[in-house]
Design a protein around this motif. Structure first.
Motif, PDB file in Angstrom:
ATOM      1  N   GLU A   1       0.821  -1.215   0.000  1.00 10.67           N
ATOM      2  CA  GLU A   1       0.000   0.000   0.000  1.00 10.67           C
ATOM      3  C   GLU A   1       0.856   1.267   0.000  1.00 10.67           C
ATOM      4  O   GLU A   1       0.573   2.203  -0.772  1.00 10.67           O
ATOM      5  CB  GLU A   1      -0.970   0.009   1.177  1.00 10.67           C
ATOM      6  N   PRO A   2       1.914   1.367   0.816  1.00  3.27           N
ATOM      7  CA  PRO A   2       2.766   2.563   0.715  1.00  3.27           C
ATOM      8  C   PRO A   2       3.389   2.731  -0.669  1.00  3.27           C
ATOM      9  O   PRO A   2       3.503   3.849  -1.173  1.00  3.27           O
ATOM     10  CB  PRO A   2       3.831   2.338   1.785  1.00  3.27           C
ATOM     11  N   LEU A   3       3.776   1.624  -1.283  1.00  6.97           N
ATOM     12  CA  LEU A   3       4.363   1.722  -2.614  1.00  6.97           C
ATOM     13  C   LEU A   3       3.322   2.171  -3.640  1.00  6.97           C
ATOM     14  O   LEU A   3       3.625   2.970  -4.541  1.00  6.97           O
ATOM     15  CB  LEU A   3       4.968   0.378  -3.027  1.00  6.97           C
ATOM     16  N   LEU A   4       2.100   1.664  -3.520  1.00  5.35           N
ATOM     17  CA  LEU A   4       1.032   2.110  -4.415  1.00  5.35           C
ATOM     18  C   LEU A   4       0.750   3.602  -4.230  1.00  5.35           C
ATOM     19  O   LEU A   4       0.437   4.308  -5.192  1.00  5.35           O
ATOM     20  CB  LEU A   4      -0.233   1.291  -4.188  1.00  5.35           C
TER      21      LEU A   4
ATOM     22  N   ILE B   1      10.650  10.127   2.233  1.00  2.16           N
ATOM     23  CA  ILE B   1       9.813   9.698   1.110  1.00  2.16           C
ATOM     24  C   ILE B   1       8.445   9.225   1.607  1.00  2.16           C
ATOM     25  O   ILE B   1       7.405   9.554   1.021  1.00  2.16           O
ATOM     26  CB  ILE B   1      10.527   8.590   0.304  1.00  2.16           C
ATOM     27  N   LEU B   2       8.436   8.460   2.701  1.00  2.00           N
ATOM     28  CA  LEU B   2       7.156   8.020   3.261  1.00  2.00           C
ATOM     29  C   LEU B   2       6.354   9.213   3.780  1.00  2.00           C
ATOM     30  O   LEU B   2       5.117   9.244   3.661  1.00  2.00           O
ATOM     31  CB  LEU B   2       7.395   7.008   4.376  1.00  2.00           C
ATOM     32  N   ALA B   3       7.032  10.195   4.349  1.00  2.00           N
ATOM     33  CA  ALA B   3       6.331  11.402   4.812  1.00  2.00           C
ATOM     34  C   ALA B   3       5.709  12.139   3.632  1.00  2.00           C
ATOM     35  O   ALA B   3       4.567  12.632   3.720  1.00  2.00           O
ATOM     36  CB  ALA B   3       7.294  12.317   5.564  1.00  2.00           C
TER      37      ALA B   3
ATOM     38  N   THR C   1       6.208   2.636  12.865  1.00  2.00           N
ATOM     39  CA  THR C   1       5.654   1.286  12.895  1.00  2.00           C
ATOM     40  C   THR C   1       6.153   0.459  11.716  1.00  2.00           C
ATOM     41  O   THR C   1       6.540  -0.713  11.872  1.00  2.00           O
ATOM     42  CB  THR C   1       4.118   1.336  12.878  1.00  2.00           C
ATOM     43  N   LEU C   2       6.148   1.051  10.532  1.00  2.00           N
ATOM     44  CA  LEU C   2       6.608   0.341   9.340  1.00  2.00           C
ATOM     45  C   LEU C   2       8.083  -0.039   9.445  1.00  2.00           C
ATOM     46  O   LEU C   2       8.480  -1.134   9.029  1.00  2.00           O
ATOM     47  CB  LEU C   2       6.377   1.205   8.087  1.00  2.00           C
ATOM     48  N   THR C   3       8.894   0.840  10.006  1.00  2.00           N
ATOM     49  CA  THR C   3      10.320   0.518  10.140  1.00  2.00           C
ATOM     50  C   THR C   3      10.565  -0.480  11.275  1.00  2.00           C
ATOM     51  O   THR C   3      11.417  -1.354  11.164  1.00  2.00           O
ATOM     52  CB  THR C   3      11.146   1.795  10.369  1.00  2.00           C
ATOM     53  N   ALA C   4       9.789  -0.351  12.358  1.00  2.00           N
ATOM     54  CA  ALA C   4       9.932  -1.294  13.481  1.00  2.00           C
ATOM     55  C   ALA C   4       9.548  -2.703  13.040  1.00  2.00           C
ATOM     56  O   ALA C   4      10.140  -3.693  13.510  1.00  2.00           O
ATOM     57  CB  ALA C   4       9.058  -0.848  14.664  1.00  2.00           C
TER      58      ALA C   4
END
Length: 389
Positions: A79-82, A368-370, A381-384
């Protein structure tokens, strides 16, 4: 020139990263999507030598990009990549055909959420066909495409050229295709799929000899190995007393004058291809008698097309190469001062340079995620959970 264009680069090795870097040099925001352990080219180097831990192979095709480290096999990554795809103009991938489809990142899936996306696939042989599962690598394709068999003396083994010319040409063709598709999108408002592959690139490099072969010409190499399989003599590299010289497309009448030898003129230009080995051998016997410096003075006096045969250090020191501003450099945190080739094309008299050094793995994941709309808590959370690094 490409400021405002965002590119997602799912690439590794040379063909894909080099194509991405061309766009990055031109100002595109290129996001290099890497696995958590880093792209292949971060740790590999042909001669097995690193620059204080940094691979020279990584430095040659990863400047001016940002690094996003992600586990593509983790379902939470999709989902983040989309979300990034929705805000991107271009996606470049050099995975084996079908690999990104299985991850939910194939062209059909992505054009449904971003109809304006330019989706560029770079491969060894194409996205389908009898060779689709074969390993695509430069020297293998040089062998398969006829390039190796066309190089060398008739009595020697086929010889690949001394650089990864197929990889690099395929990268340039891929970048060219992307630029053409971006231009077409300005008119149509919709994206398209672009494909470039090593086999097509290798054939394109041989446009002249293959056109002869397609029309019935026999591509036999010469015994001397000086002339190519499709040019009359003299054409190529000859040994001098202290090195080598290269001669190109010189008439037999000029050779007679140059060497004071009427034998050359007696052959007749119409026979210079069939008798190329005789001509080459006779030229070679003369050239070896003098040093290169004397020959180049003589060649200039007779307006003969010629050039020195230079090694890489001589190329690096060459006055025209330096006048063309062919090299750039950057300072790396651990490797120190690094020199690289500059972007090969000039625009308004300037060649694009290094804006940012090749990034550390995951250097830009958080930003980039921000930009994709994720909060600091969601990113944490995604990195953890080791989805992103």
């Amino acid at each position: 020139m490409l400021s405002g264009i965002r590119v997602l680069s799912f690439t590794h090795f040379l063909q894909g990263p080099s194509a991405s870097q061309i766009l990055a040099d031109l100002g595109a925001d290129v996001i290099k999507v890497e696995p958590p352990h880093g792209a292949f080219e971060r740790s590999w180097t042909g001669p097995g030598r690193l620059i204080n831990g940094l691979s020279p192979f990584f430095t040659l095709a990863n400047r001016n990009v940002r690094s996003l480290a992600v586990d593509l096999k983790n379902p939470d990554a999709l989902e983040p990549l989309l979300e990034l795809v929705r805000s991107s103009d271009v996606l470049i991938e050099s995975f084996r055909p079908g690999a990104l489809d299985r991850l939910g990142l194939g062209y059909d899936a992505l054009k449904a959420i971003n109809p304006k996306l330019i989706y560029c696939s770079l491969s060894g042989y194409g996205s389908d066909g009898p060779y689709v599962d074969r390993p695509g690598q430069d020297v293998l394709v040089q062998a398969m495409s006829g390039l190796a068999a066309a190089t060398g003396r008739a009595d020697q083994d086929p010889t690949p050229v001394g650089a990864c010319v197929v990889d690099q040409h395929a990268a340039v063709l891929g970048a060219m295709g992307i630029l053409a598709a971006l231009h077409g999108r300005e008119r149509s408002g919709v994206g398209t799929r672009v494909e470039s592959n090593l086999l097509n690139a290798a054939l394109d490099l041989q446009i002249e000899p293959l056109n002869y072969a397609l029309n019935g010409w026999d591509d036999s190499r010469s015994a001397s190995g000086v002339s190519s399989s499709y040019y009359k003599a003299p054409y190529g590299v000859f040994a001098a007393a202290d090195g080598h010289v290269c001669i190109s497309l010189t008439s037999l009448a000029t050779l007679s004058e140059l060497f004071d030898d009427e034998w050359f003129a007696s052959i007749g230009e119409e026979n210079s291809f069939e008798r190329r080995d005789e001509i080459n051998d006779r030229v070679a016997n003369y050239i070896v008698e003098r040093p290169t410096s004397e020959w180049f003075e003589i060649f200039d006096d007779h307006r003969i097309w010629s050039a020195p045969v230079q090694n890489y250090q001589q190329v690096i020191d060459d006055p025209q190469v330096n006048h063309n501003n062919s090299f750039d450099s950057f300072d790396h945190d651990t490797a120190g001062h690094i020199r690289v080739l500059r972007h090969p094309v000039s625009y308004g008299g300037e060649r694009p340079g290094v804006r940012t050094a090749p990034p550390a793995l995951g250097d830009h994941t958080t930003e980039i995620l921000a930009e994709a709309g994720y909060s600091p808590e969601a990113i944490a959370t995604l990195t953890a959970n080791k989805v992103f690094r």
